[in-house]
Scaffold this active site. Structure first.
Site, PDB file in Angstrom:
ATOM      1  N   GLY A 137     -13.379 -55.147 -52.026  1.00 42.83           N
ATOM      2  CA  GLY A 137     -12.633 -55.546 -53.223  1.00 42.83           C
ATOM      3  C   GLY A 137     -13.506 -55.693 -54.445  1.00 42.83           C
ATOM      4  O   GLY A 137     -13.298 -56.588 -55.272  1.00 42.83           O
ATOM      5  N   ASP A 160     -30.737 -48.585 -60.715  1.00 44.45           N
ATOM      6  CA  ASP A 160     -30.217 -48.968 -59.399  1.00 44.45           C
ATOM      7  C   ASP A 160     -31.276 -49.008 -58.316  1.00 44.45           C
ATOM      8  O   ASP A 160     -31.068 -49.613 -57.259  1.00 44.45           O
ATOM      9  CB  ASP A 160     -29.117 -47.989 -58.960  1.00 44.45           C
ATOM     10  CG  ASP A 160     -27.850 -48.137 -59.766  1.00 44.45           C
ATOM     11  OD1 ASP A 160     -27.835 -48.938 -60.720  1.00 44.45           O
ATOM     12  OD2 ASP A 160     -26.860 -47.448 -59.440  1.00 44.45           O
ATOM     13  N   HIS A 214      -6.391 -60.456 -88.013  1.00 43.44           N
ATOM     14  CA  HIS A 214      -5.086 -60.720 -87.411  1.00 43.44           C
ATOM     15  C   HIS A 214      -4.144 -59.558 -87.694  1.00 43.44           C
ATOM     16  O   HIS A 214      -4.086 -59.085 -88.814  1.00 43.44           O
ATOM     17  CB  HIS A 214      -4.493 -62.009 -87.985  1.00 43.44           C
ATOM     18  CG  HIS A 214      -3.092 -62.276 -87.531  1.00 43.44           C
ATOM     19  ND1 HIS A 214      -2.805 -62.773 -86.287  1.00 43.44           N
ATOM     20  CD2 HIS A 214      -1.896 -62.082 -88.164  1.00 43.44           C
ATOM     21  CE1 HIS A 214      -1.489 -62.897 -86.162  1.00 43.44           C
ATOM     22  NE2 HIS A 214      -0.914 -62.485 -87.279  1.00 43.44           N
TER      23      HIS A 214
END
Length: 468
Positions: free
Chosen positions: A183, A314, A446
Site C-alpha cells: 500500500g 536510489d 483568492h
C-alpha cells in the site's frame, strides 16, 4: 583512451542532472547508460509514464462521473481506447527522453551506451550491446545506477499476470480484478489508474495502514477517499503465497488474527518497494564498499570509500525519490568543483500522485511525539474553500505542525487537489525557517487551493482560521 574530469554511471534524474551541473562548472563529462534511452527508471518506466496514465484515466473518470454535473452531456457511452491511451503515454515518454538527449548535446556531454564497470578507481570499462567494449579514464566518478522493483522471496514475477510497475505501465487489457501487494505510493497510483478504467482493485498491505511512512492523518484521509472510489483495502495482512493458475492469480495471506485469507484476481501487482541496483558495476575492483542492504556506502559528502568516487540517488541511503537524486547530483558536482553546497534531507518533499494528491514535508506528528518535541497543530479542510467547491475537489485538508514555543513550522501535510505543486510553498517557508504566523500573514490569491495553507497557518498560530 578518452579522458574525463567526471564520468557518471546511470542517466536517471540524479545522473543526468549531475552530468549537466558538472558540465556547467567546466568539467569534461561523460555519462554511461546501459539502455538505449536516457532517463533511467523515472523517465522510462516510472514517474513520467505513470503520471501520463494517471492524467488520462483522470480525464476518463471525470467524463464518466462528473461531466454531467458540470452541464456537459456526451451522446452515447464514453469508451476507453486503452491502446490509444498507452500510445499517448509512450509519446510523452519519448518527448521527455528526447529532451534529455538535447540537454546532453547542449552541454557537450559525451554519452556512452553500455554497461559501465570499474576496472580500477580511475578506469571504467563500457561493455556495449553489440558486443565490443571500450575503456575510459575519469578523475572522478559518480555512481547513479538507481534501483529496481523489489519482490518477496516466494513470489515468482512472470511479467504476464504476476507483474511489477514496469509491466503495469504497458498492459494490453484492463484487468477484471487487480490485486496490489503493498500500500505504498506506486501501488496506490497504479491501482487508481486501473480502478478508474473499470478494474476491481484490492490492496493488501502488511502494516496497519497505507502510505505508512507518511503522517497517519494523511493515511487515514487517503484510505477514506479511495474507499469511496471503490478501492478495497486489507491492511495488517501478511502475504504468504502468490500462485498463478492459468489466467488467474491466487494470493494467500494471514490477517492480524492469524486467520488464512485468499484473494483471487487476473493480475497481481507486486509493489513492495524498490532495491538498489549495482549489478555489473564491479565495485570491488575500485574498492567501493556496498552495505548489507545492497547500497553503496557514502559519507556526508556522498563520497564512497574511495575518495574520487561518489554515489547518489536510489543506490545510497535515504528516500528513493527522483528529486532527492537530483539534489544529490547537483551537490556532488559542486563538491567536486570545490564549492560548499548543502542538502537538508528534512526538506525533501514526498508526494503521492493519486487524486486527491498527497504531499508532505518535514516531521510527521508521530516523529515529533517520538522525539519529545512539543508542537501545536493547525488544520483546515479543503471543502471550506470556494475554489474547491467550484472544481468539485472537496476532499482533503492541510495540516501544519509548528513548534509550541517558537512557532517555527516543523512539518506540513496535505491531501487535496494539486497539493503536489502546493507543497513547494511549505518547502520554501521551511527553508527560510518561517513561523506559522509568517505564512498566515502572507497574501494568498483568492480563490485558490493555496488559501488552505494560509488558513492552516492561522489555525496553528492562535487558532483563528477565518473560514471555518
Amino acid at each position: 583512451m578518452s579522458k574525463y574530469d567526471v564520468a557518471v554511471i546511470g542517466s536517471g534524474p540524479g545522473g543526468y542532472v549531475a552530468a549537466i551541473r558538472c558540465a556547467q562548472l567546466g568539467m569534461k563529462t561523460a555519462i554511461i547508460e546501459k539502455y538505449s534511452t536516457l532517463g533511467g527508471t523515472c523517465l522510462n518506466v516510472g514517474c513520467i509514464p505513470s503520471k501520463a496514465l494517471l492524467d488520462s484515466s483522470h480525464h476518463y473518470d471525470d467524463a464518466v462521473r462528473h461531466f454531467e454535473e458540470h452541464g456537459i452531456e456526451i451522446p452515447g457511452d464514453v469508451k476507453i481506447n486503452l491502446e490509444k491511451m498507452m500510445e499517448r503515454k509512450s509519446a510523452v515518454v519519448s518527448q521527455t527522453i528526447d529532451g534529455i538527449g538535447f540537454l546532453m548535446k547542449k552541454n557537450k556531454i559525451d554519452v556512452y551506451e553500455g554497461i559501465g564497470s570499474f576496472k580500477d578507481a580511475t578506469h571504467i570499462t563500457i561493455d556495449k550491446t553489440e558486443g565490443d567494449s571500450e575503456t575510459i579514464e575519469a578523475k572522478n566518478t559518480i555512481i547513479a545506477t538507481g534501483s529496481k522493483p523489489a519482490s518477496l522471496p516466494f513470489i515468482e514475477i512472470d511479467k504476464e499476470r504476476i507483474i511489477t510497475s514496469t509491466e503495469a505501465l504497458k498492459l494490453k487489457e484492463i484487468p477484471k480484478h487487480m490485486i496490489v501487494i503493498g500500500g505504498g505510493v506506486i501501488g496506490l497510483e497504479l491501482g487508481q489508474v486501473y480502478k478508474r478504467l473499470g478494474a476491481e482493485v484490492s490492496v493488501v498491505e502488511y502494516l496497519d495502514r497505507i502510505i505508512p511512512t507518511m503522517d497517519s492523518a494523511l493515511s487515514k484521509e487517503l484510505t477514506k477517499v479511495l474507499k469511496k472510489q471503490g478501492v478495497k483495502f486489507y491492511t495488517s495482512h501478511k502475504v504468504g503465497g502468490v500462485e498463478r493458475k492459468g489466467d488467474e492469480v491466487v494470493i494467500t495471506a494471514e490477517d492480524k488474527k492469524g486467520k488464512s485469507v485468499e484473494f483471487k484476481g487476473d493480475y497481481c501487482l507486486v509493489s513492495v518497494g524498490r532495491k538498489p541496483y549495482t549489478d555489473g558495476l564491479n565495485a570491488d575492483a575500485a574498492g567501493v564498499k556496498i552495505d548489507d542492504r545492497g547500497r553503496v556506502e557514502v559519507n556526508e559528502h556522498l563520497q564512497t570509500s574511495v575518495k574520487n568516487i561518489y554515489a547518489i540517488g536510489d543506490v545510497v541511503k535515504g528516500t528513493m525519490l527522483a528529486h532527492k537524486a537530483e539534489e544529490e547530483g547537483t551537490f556532488v558536482a559542486e563538491t567536486i568543483a570545490g564549492q560548499k553546497p548543502h542538502i537538508d534531507y528534512n526538506l525533501i518533499p514526498g508526494v503521492v500522485y493519486t487524486w486527491p494528491e498527497v504531499a508532505a514535508v518535514g516531521k510527521t506528528e508521530e516523529q515529533l511525539k517520538e522525539e519529545g518535541i512539543k508542537y501545536k497543530e493547525g488544520k483546515f479542510p479543503m471543502r471550506a474553500l470556494g475554489r474547491s467547491r467550484a472544481s468539485g475537489d472537496i476532499d482533503g485538508f492541510v495540516k501544519i505542525l509548528a513548534d509550541e514555543k517558537t512557532d517555527e513550522v516543523l512539518g506540513v501535510h496535505m491531501v487535496g487537489a494539486r497539493v503536489a505543486d502546493l507543497i513547494a510553498e511549505a518547502v520554501t517557508a521551511m527553508e527560510f525557517r518561517a513561523s506559522a504566523e509568517d505564512i498566515s500573514r502572507m497574501s494568498h490569491a483568492h480563490p485558490t487551493y493555496a488559501e488552505a495553507v494560509k488558513e492552516a497557518a492561522l489555525a496553528a498560530t492562535d487558532n483563528r482560521p477565518l473560514h471555518i
